[in-house]
Design a protein around this motif. Sequence first.
Motif, PDB file in Angstrom:
ATOM      1  N   LEU A 649       0.821  -1.207   0.000  1.00 65.10           N
ATOM      2  CA  LEU A 649       0.000   0.000   0.000  1.00 65.10           C
ATOM      3  C   LEU A 649       0.854   1.256   0.000  1.00 65.10           C
ATOM      4  CD1 LEU A 649      -2.847  -0.999   2.507  1.00 65.10           C
ATOM      5  CD2 LEU A 649      -2.896  -1.023   0.010  1.00 65.10           C
ATOM      6  N   LEU A 650       1.920   1.275   0.819  1.00 62.61           N
ATOM      7  CA  LEU A 650       2.778   2.464   0.863  1.00 62.61           C
ATOM      8  C   LEU A 650       3.519   2.673  -0.458  1.00 62.61           C
ATOM      9  CD1 LEU A 650       4.268   2.292   4.482  1.00 62.61           C
ATOM     10  CD2 LEU A 650       2.529   3.853   3.611  1.00 62.61           C
ATOM     11  N   GLN A 651       4.001   1.587  -1.069  1.00 64.23           N
ATOM     12  CA  GLN A 651       4.711   1.737  -2.344  1.00 64.23           C
ATOM     13  C   GLN A 651       3.767   2.232  -3.434  1.00 64.23           C
ATOM     14  OE1 GLN A 651       6.544  -2.063  -3.032  1.00 64.23           O
ATOM     15  NE2 GLN A 651       7.997  -1.834  -1.316  1.00 64.23           N
ATOM     16  N   ASN A 652       2.526   1.677  -3.479  1.00 63.52           N
ATOM     17  CA  ASN A 652       1.562   2.161  -4.459  1.00 63.52           C
ATOM     18  C   ASN A 652       1.247   3.635  -4.218  1.00 63.52           C
ATOM     19  OD1 ASN A 652       1.433  -0.343  -5.661  1.00 63.52           O
ATOM     20  ND2 ASN A 652      -0.468  -0.947  -4.620  1.00 63.52           N
ATOM     21  N   ALA A 653       1.065   4.019  -2.933  1.00 60.04           N
ATOM     22  CA  ALA A 653       0.747   5.411  -2.626  1.00 60.04           C
ATOM     23  C   ALA A 653       1.904   6.331  -2.997  1.00 60.04           C
ATOM     24  CB  ALA A 653       0.404   5.544  -1.143  1.00 60.04           C
ATOM     25  N   PRO A 668       6.462  16.422  -4.070  1.00 59.06           N
ATOM     26  CA  PRO A 668       5.449  15.421  -3.678  1.00 59.06           C
ATOM     27  C   PRO A 668       4.901  15.696  -2.272  1.00 59.06           C
ATOM     28  CG  PRO A 668       7.410  14.358  -4.580  1.00 59.06           C
ATOM     29  CD  PRO A 668       7.770  15.797  -4.378  1.00 59.06           C
ATOM     30  N   ALA A 669       3.592  15.630  -2.155  1.00 59.18           N
ATOM     31  CA  ALA A 669       2.951  15.752  -0.831  1.00 59.18           C
ATOM     32  C   ALA A 669       3.146  14.450  -0.056  1.00 59.18           C
ATOM     33  CB  ALA A 669       1.461  16.054  -0.981  1.00 59.18           C
ATOM     34  N   PRO A 670       3.129  14.507   1.270  1.00 58.80           N
ATOM     35  CA  PRO A 670       3.365  13.278   2.043  1.00 58.80           C
ATOM     36  C   PRO A 670       2.191  12.299   1.931  1.00 58.80           C
ATOM     37  CG  PRO A 670       2.794  15.084   3.501  1.00 58.80           C
ATOM     38  CD  PRO A 670       2.954  15.682   2.140  1.00 58.80           C
ATOM     39  N   VAL A 671       2.564  11.028   2.025  1.00 59.32           N
ATOM     40  CA  VAL A 671       1.562   9.958   2.120  1.00 59.32           C
ATOM     41  C   VAL A 671       1.168   9.804   3.591  1.00 59.32           C
ATOM     42  CG1 VAL A 671       1.154   7.492   1.819  1.00 59.32           C
ATOM     43  CG2 VAL A 671       2.399   8.783   0.071  1.00 59.32           C
ATOM     44  N   ARG A 672      -0.120   9.665   3.848  1.00 64.59           N
ATOM     45  CA  ARG A 672      -0.591   9.557   5.231  1.00 64.59           C
ATOM     46  C   ARG A 672      -1.070   8.134   5.512  1.00 64.59           C
ATOM     47  NH1 ARG A 672      -2.869  14.364   3.572  1.00 64.59           N
ATOM     48  NH2 ARG A 672      -4.939  13.414   3.384  1.00 64.59           N
ATOM     49  N   ILE A 673      -0.629   7.606   6.651  1.00 63.06           N
ATOM     50  CA  ILE A 673      -1.088   6.299   7.125  1.00 63.06           C
ATOM     51  C   ILE A 673      -1.599   6.492   8.559  1.00 63.06           C
ATOM     52  CG2 ILE A 673       1.246   5.646   7.870  1.00 63.06           C
ATOM     53  CD1 ILE A 673       0.471   2.731   7.269  1.00 63.06           C
ATOM     54  N   SER A 674      -2.761   5.946   8.880  1.00 61.24           N
ATOM     55  CA  SER A 674      -3.381   6.188  10.192  1.00 61.24           C
ATOM     56  C   SER A 674      -4.150   4.951  10.632  1.00 61.24           C
ATOM     57  CB  SER A 674      -4.332   7.397  10.132  1.00 61.24           C
ATOM     58  OG  SER A 674      -5.402   7.139   9.241  1.00 61.24           O
ATOM     59  N   THR A 675      -4.365   4.882  11.956  1.00 58.87           N
ATOM     60  CA  THR A 675      -5.225   3.843  12.546  1.00 58.87           C
ATOM     61  C   THR A 675      -6.279   4.551  13.394  1.00 58.87           C
ATOM     62  OG1 THR A 675      -3.785   3.598  14.483  1.00 58.87           O
ATOM     63  CG2 THR A 675      -3.392   2.118  12.618  1.00 58.87           C
ATOM     64  N   ARG A 676      -7.442   3.899  13.507  1.00 60.97           N
ATOM     65  CA  ARG A 676      -8.533   4.480  14.302  1.00 60.97           C
ATOM     66  C   ARG A 676      -9.405   3.348  14.837  1.00 60.97           C
ATOM     67  NH1 ARG A 676     -13.748   6.173  13.494  1.00 60.97           N
ATOM     68  NH2 ARG A 676     -13.661   5.560  11.304  1.00 60.97           N
ATOM     69  N   TRP A 677      -9.807   3.487  16.100  1.00 63.34           N
ATOM     70  CA  TRP A 677     -10.703   2.501  16.728  1.00 63.34           C
ATOM     71  C   TRP A 677     -12.130   3.045  16.718  1.00 63.34           C
ATOM     72  CZ3 TRP A 677     -12.183  -2.039  17.995  1.00 63.34           C
ATOM     73  CH2 TRP A 677     -13.103  -2.265  19.003  1.00 63.34           C
ATOM     74  N   ARG A 685      -9.482   0.322  12.151  1.00 65.24           N
ATOM     75  CA  ARG A 685      -9.412   0.751  10.743  1.00 65.24           C
ATOM     76  C   ARG A 685      -8.007   1.256  10.425  1.00 65.24           C
ATOM     77  NH1 ARG A 685     -13.451   1.942   7.116  1.00 65.24           N
ATOM     78  NH2 ARG A 685     -12.931   3.349   5.385  1.00 65.24           N
ATOM     79  N   LEU A 686      -7.385   0.665   9.364  1.00 69.66           N
ATOM     80  CA  LEU A 686      -6.075   1.084   8.844  1.00 69.66           C
ATOM     81  C   LEU A 686      -6.323   1.802   7.518  1.00 69.66           C
ATOM     82  CD1 LEU A 686      -2.958   1.076   8.562  1.00 69.66           C
ATOM     83  CD2 LEU A 686      -3.168  -1.220   7.573  1.00 69.66           C
ATOM     84  N   THR A 687      -5.831   3.033   7.398  1.00 69.73           N
ATOM     85  CA  THR A 687      -6.097   3.857   6.213  1.00 69.73           C
ATOM     86  C   THR A 687      -4.776   4.377   5.657  1.00 69.73           C
ATOM     87  OG1 THR A 687      -8.220   4.543   7.145  1.00 69.73           O
ATOM     88  CG2 THR A 687      -7.350   5.848   5.328  1.00 69.73           C
ATOM     89  N   VAL A 688      -4.611   4.247   4.310  1.00 71.38           N
ATOM     90  CA  VAL A 688      -3.451   4.802   3.590  1.00 71.38           C
ATOM     91  C   VAL A 688      -4.003   5.757   2.538  1.00 71.38           C
ATOM     92  CG1 VAL A 688      -1.464   4.313   2.148  1.00 71.38           C
ATOM     93  CG2 VAL A 688      -2.070   2.741   4.006  1.00 71.38           C
ATOM     94  N   THR A 689      -3.554   7.021   2.595  1.00 73.03           N
ATOM     95  CA  THR A 689      -4.060   8.061   1.699  1.00 73.03           C
ATOM     96  C   THR A 689      -2.900   8.650   0.900  1.00 73.03           C
ATOM     97  OG1 THR A 689      -5.760   8.595   3.314  1.00 73.03           O
ATOM     98  CG2 THR A 689      -5.367  10.209   1.606  1.00 73.03           C
ATOM     99  N   ASP A 690      -3.093   8.774  -0.441  1.00 71.52           N
ATOM    100  CA  ASP A 690      -2.065   9.389  -1.291  1.00 71.52           C
ATOM    101  C   ASP A 690      -2.608  10.656  -1.931  1.00 71.52           C
ATOM    102  OD1 ASP A 690      -3.418   8.815  -3.780  1.00 71.52           O
ATOM    103  OD2 ASP A 690      -2.755   6.741  -3.597  1.00 71.52           O
ATOM    104  N   CYS A 691      -1.749  11.360  -2.650  1.00 77.68           N
ATOM    105  CA  CYS A 691      -2.129  12.579  -3.378  1.00 77.68           C
ATOM    106  C   CYS A 691      -1.879  12.383  -4.873  1.00 77.68           C
ATOM    107  CB  CYS A 691      -1.338  13.782  -2.862  1.00 77.68           C
ATOM    108  SG  CYS A 691      -1.685  14.177  -1.140  1.00 77.68           S
ATOM    109  N   GLY A 692      -2.184  11.164  -5.359  1.00 75.98           N
ATOM    110  CA  GLY A 692      -1.962  10.844  -6.769  1.00 75.98           C
ATOM    111  C   GLY A 692      -3.133  11.207  -7.646  1.00 75.98           C
TER     112      GLY A 692
END
Length: 761
Positions: A649-653, A668-677, A685-692
């Motif tokens: 996921l991080l490499q794709n992002a 390039p803007a930073p890639v964000r990775i987060s967890t939330r209960w 919930r594990l979330t990976v967000t890109d700016c592609g």
Amino acid sequence: MNTPQRPAGSARSAESRARAVRWALGLGTGVMCAIGLVLLFLLTQATNNRELYERNFGWLLTVNVLVALVLLAVLVWGAVRLVVRLRRGRFGSRLLLKLAGIFGLVGVIPGLLIYVVSYQFVSRSIESWFDVKVEGALSAGVNLARVTLDTIASDLANKTRTASTQLAQVHDAAAGVALERMRDQLGATDIVLWNSVGQPVASAGQSRYILNPERPSAQQFRLARQERISYQIEGLDDISHSQASANARVRTLVLVANPGVGLLAEPRYVQATLPLPQALVANAIAVQEANREYQERALAREGLRRMYIGTLTLSLFLAVFGAVLLAVVLGNQLARPLLVLADGVREVAAGNLRPKAALQTQDELGGLTRSFALMTQQLADARGAVEQTLSELDAARGNLQTIQDNLTSGVIVLDGQGVILSSNPGATRILRAPMAAYEGKPFADVPGLAEFAATVQRHFDTFLHDGDHHGLDHWQHPFELHALGGGVSGQGTSLVARGAELPDSTRLLVFDDISEIVSAQRAQAWGEVARRLAHEIKNPLTPIQLSAERLEIKLTGKLPEAEQAVLVKSVKTIVDQVDAMKRLVNEFRDYARLPAAILHPLNLNALLADVLQLYGPETARVPVQAEFDERCPPISGDAQQLRQVVHNLLQNAQDATQQAAESAGATPAPVRISTRWSESAQRVRLTVTDCGPGFPPHILQRAFEPYVTTKPRGTGLGLAVVKKIADEHRARIDLTNRVEDGVTVGAQVSLSFPPEPTAAL
């Protein structure tokens, strides 16, 4: 028509309260009567026994007052209840009030008459027991007895003094014979001769056998020396009259006359004990006892009078309480059938036909209540049969609705024009649209389902037009729906829909979501393809590479320079392409051989922190920002496979973000990775967000299938591996484009894991 009915629980509660009140009333009456009888008995015993009376007077009076207050409170409570019933207009209240008044007067008037007469009798009788003349006579008798005893004691003392002259010339050694003669002369029981220092010199009678006779007191010696005589009466304080008569005596002490004159002559004293006449002593004690008892009773006569009057008052209260209680009981017995009939008539008039209460008494009123109850029972049975039929119909309808609501399949009922009449939650879940909100509206108006609705309408029209020819009672057709909102949960939604005509010319549409089945079949097919490709393609790649390299070695130095350059370039191209083919084959082989996940309790935040060490500022092409929720509980996961998921996921992002930045010529803007209960969903919930650039629509719906990619050199297996590992971990995966102001600004991938079972507890 809805009929007002009294709840069965309320009726039972009212009946229970009434029964409890009756029991409490009966128990209280019994207790009060028992206490009254016990008090009367104790009072009777106390008046016959003076000591018992004196000992129990205080608490007897207190209990009498308490019982009287309790009875008064009960009477007041009964009167208040009658007044409240009368003010509320309760049926039978006036009759109860009249009966209570009649019986109360019947009980109170005779009771008051008896009370007044008894009060006067007790007051006058007790006062007549005590008279001033009797008291004066007893006091005079006591004084006479005291004077008589003192006179006799003084006379005996004088006789002792006269007889003591015989000892004046007698020496101490010969005094014993003189004392015996003196004892016989006086009739004394005991005589002792004492010297001046209080030592016995000689004795006669009982003292002769006692080593140390009882010595007179110093005061007696002093009185005898001053007045030459002293005496005291003893034995009158014994317990019984007989003992007092037998032991009553006068003890005298006189100074013995000494005819000699000289300073060395020592005085001597004679002590004589003489008995008193028993008859006189008995009479004196009897008079004294009678006077003391008379005085004690005279002092207690006011308390005795109060006790008798209190007992009479208590008896009056008992009589009044019994009369009023009898009035209430008899009034209830007479008014109860009328109350039952009146209540039943009012309920029937209001439309309440439930069975009515009936009394089991043998009189005419009881028979009337039973006839009325039978009539209402017959009406209730008829209504009950109708209501039972309606309830069975409602129950069948409710069961059908429950079954429909709990079906995993979607169910929609349409009319002939395609308007939604009803739907179940399964339809909302599968179509991802609030179907209940569109009931009464055309199916085609549901956002994103216009094409599906049109296709369904065409199938219904074709089926109903050709139904007589093919002989089937339903039609069936597969559909492929795109997810709403530009996202995908795994892949596009695949449906199998079935349609049938209902008896009332409405149309039934039933459909099932087979996306998981299709996805599993595709994954299985791709796995089989991957295995075959890895087997069929990998074997000839090595010979091709070796042949090209050998050809370069054999021809190097034997060709002109131009042909040599072409040879080197061609061999390099062959070797590079063979290496690319090997990498592709290895990826297919790894996808086909992906092992089953071995799940253990795992801290997702700790795993991500460990993985992100490889994406530090010094090594990452695109920076990665992390945001972890410390509330996340442990999950069940395979650490090795989840590392692979995070890397993919991080490499794709990073690739998508770098591609967009190079196209725009920006940093390039930073890639964000987060967890939330999520407390509500109970998911991590594990979330990976890109700016592609995001995913095109045709790629978005099939992003998790193998060999579907937007990269020029990608194999399309990264997200397929992520999907396969997510399925192994029972995790939901969602892929969406991030849109701001109608412009796609990136993509977001989310995985929702269930918590580890022990952590959820």
